[in-house]
Design an enzyme around this catalytic site. Sequence first.
Site, PDB file in Angstrom:
ATOM      1  N   CYS A  98      38.085   0.883 -67.278  1.00  0.00           N
ATOM      2  CA  CYS A  98      36.744   1.289 -66.754  1.00  0.00           C
ATOM      3  C   CYS A  98      35.733   1.201 -68.107  1.00  0.00           C
ATOM      4  O   CYS A  98      36.278   0.986 -69.271  1.00  0.00           O
ATOM      5  CB  CYS A  98      36.613   2.494 -66.220  1.00  0.00           C
ATOM      6  SG  CYS A  98      37.340   3.881 -67.214  1.00  0.00           S
TER       7      CYS A  98
ATOM      8  N   CYS B  99      36.750   3.289 -71.037  1.00  0.00           N
ATOM      9  CA  CYS B  99      37.651   2.658 -72.003  1.00  0.00           C
ATOM     10  C   CYS B  99      37.039   1.884 -73.177  1.00  0.00           C
ATOM     11  O   CYS B  99      37.101   2.178 -74.235  1.00  0.00           O
ATOM     12  CB  CYS B  99      38.633   1.752 -71.168  1.00  0.00           C
ATOM     13  SG  CYS B  99      39.704   2.551 -69.858  1.00  0.00           S
TER      14      CYS B  99
ATOM     15  N   ASP C  54       5.746 -27.543 -79.465  1.00  0.00           N
ATOM     16  CA  ASP C  54       5.568 -28.515 -80.263  1.00  0.00           C
ATOM     17  C   ASP C  54       5.032 -29.920 -79.745  1.00  0.00           C
ATOM     18  O   ASP C  54       6.004 -30.299 -78.968  1.00  0.00           O
ATOM     19  CB  ASP C  54       6.624 -28.404 -81.512  1.00  0.00           C
ATOM     20  CG  ASP C  54       6.340 -29.399 -82.755  1.00  0.00           C
ATOM     21  OD1 ASP C  54       5.196 -29.143 -83.358  1.00  0.00           O
ATOM     22  OD2 ASP C  54       7.115 -30.240 -82.942  1.00  0.00           O
TER      23      ASP C  54
END
Length: 802
Positions: free
Chosen positions: A16, A19, A499
């Site tokens: 989970c 952890c 550009d």
Amino acid sequence: MSEQKEIAMQVSGMTCAACAARIEKGLKRMPGVTDANVNLATETSNVIYDPAETGTAAIQEKIEKLGYHVVTEKAEFDIEGMTCAACANRIEKRLNKIEGVANAPVNFALETVTVEYNPKEASVSDLKEAVDKLGYKLKLKGEQDSEAAAKKKEERKQTARLIFSAVLSFPLLWAMVSHFTFTSFIWVPDIFLNPWMQFALATPVQFLIGWPFYVGAYKALRNKSANMDVLVALGTTAAYAYSLYLTFQSIGSHGHTDGLYYETSAILLTLILLGKLFETKAKGRSSDAIKKLMKLQAKTATVVRDGQEQIIPIDEVLVNDIVYVKPGERIPVDGEVVEGRSAVDESMITGESLPVDKNPGDSVTGSTVNANGFLKIKAVNVGKDTALSHIIKIVEEAQGSKAPIQRLADQISGIFVPIVLGIAVLTFLIWYLWAAPGDFAEAISKFIAVLVIACPCALGLATPTSIMAGSGRAAEFGILFKGGEHLEKTHRLDTIVLDKTGTVTNGKPRLTDAIPFGRFEEKDLLQFAAAAETGSEHPLGEAIIAGVKDKGLEIPKLTRFEAKVGAGILAEAGGKSILVGTRKLMESEQVEHGALLAQMEELEAEGKTVMLVSIDGEAAGLVAVADTIKDTSRKAVARLKELGLDVIMMTGDNRRTAEAIAKEAGIANIIAEVLPEQKAAEIARLQKEGRQTAMVGDGINDAPALATADIGMAIGTGTDIAMETADITLIRGDLNSIADAIRMSRLTMKNIKQNLFWALGYNSLGIPIAALGFLAPWIAGAAMAFSSVSVVLNALRLQKVK
């Protein structure tokens, strides 16, 4: 302080978000570690550290001490060239110095070495290269325990545990129906109601199937933290222990005993296993993009060694090897064609379905397909240095990174389990002392329900699974996000600065017009203009020559050439005197050209560069060259406007040329006559106006502007430096990818918000409902098991975006 390094590790054993938070916290406390990022969804850990203070082995050891496992690969090699134990010692020391190698014991007697290494940091070719430099040879025997194989093995193990648990839990579930009035008509064998039979069925489930939860809980508590394992272990143990107490109380009585909760603990564990299996499969699908990219890689290559053709594993190909590629085969490495001609399918890189002709001297990209000819290729980039490997690495890093929006979830996950434990204890006390005084069974039932309905997993998976799915799907469109932060920021953009050269336009001038004058024909005009330009290296001259060759015209041989700087060319070819250039050149050489000026100005108004041509002192006409817009530019600009974005074109060209190109592309706003070094300042000016700005470019002079913008996008057909600086790489060179990137970002952020809303809403509503006694423990467990699955499945919807 020495130069910092970054290492990525695959970590198993996390259940989970708590952890992941614990590992992250533990790593950040290590001396020499400046930052650590642990991702639950990808099960990876990225650590930035000072190699003077710590290293790979220490980081791996820390993760292991926290109770988790770093996934490594093993490769076994035969060693050629060893003559004594000192040789073995040298090889062992050298291999252990390679970044990512955990262990490399050399067996001199067997002449073998088994190298345990982190596949995210080192490769077989790295190992071989290091040993080659010492004067020895490594020959691969075979690799074991790869990450994919380990995950498949774990999935099979999960499935077997689930089946075992379900078989033992089913009789307990059958017995449970006798507890309810509305199911009392269902026949239940008496043996299933016997407390000792229930004890016999529940005990293996509790301690064999549930053992990993106990181990995880122990490791968490030993490290002074709590995670989902603690909640599951505590909840199921409470149900099992209370049932065991009642079972011993029933000694001497006959028949079944009321109030047993064996089925609660067993069914809870079974449902949690089912949910985890679904979650594992769904998480596996979230990395489908990486798997698809990896499938594009060739597995073997045919090379020439010692004058003989050999088929070798792709990891064994070295730079400068000559590789043979037959028709229909994937090109195994990035390289240069040294012999042969063919058409190559580059759609995996460019998205273009038409094959590209390749001749000696042309470059080829690894994993593209050789369509119809035999090619000999000199390897230039191999292993992790190939273009495809770079793409895979970028996608992996993006999928493993955290978006800023995840901080809230991380903060909540860190304190979530202790808060739930507190609520569960409080719930038990309220029910036992006040709501149902003295009724231990009722109080323990509510206590268990609160523990098992809480789901930190859903919260922990909400963001990373969406990032994985979103960035992976984007990669399939040729869009490479460098990280979760950029994926999140992109959805806020309101201004796109393009550009001109190579981005809006093709970046390569081509001949657009040839208008003869007087007695001259178009053929004369083009042939002699091209002849004059053969002495020039100017891109405009190259465009004229290419255009004439495309028309199949013969170019007369140049006999005299003189360049007039800023004016044009004086030349002789085919016995004719030729001028190609500006008005200024014609005036200085006294060539009458007034009749051509009106047409010249018309073409210049269209953004074209126009050159006057004279033959033997007489005006012969004019030729026009232009960097034409890409076929997709107009449609792409329209799509950006539909998304509510302000589109601006920036160029160093004069305003007249810029306006002509912008008009053709459908762009209303331009910034013209900007020097390369001024581009970043223009981006900063737009940002000061409060705009969230993206800069899109492809050249070296775009790099500062790409870095200054909120989001820098590099066109993939451009230079390496632009792509290195950018936050997003558009590898197909198509402006439509900009709109796709923004749309993907918006959809991903919407998906993340849905997941967070569900995860937070589920826990905010579920815990109080369980505490109030409206949910039986097994129903609460089922809800918890499938809450995280629902989050992952929602994230996977991003993989179907078109």
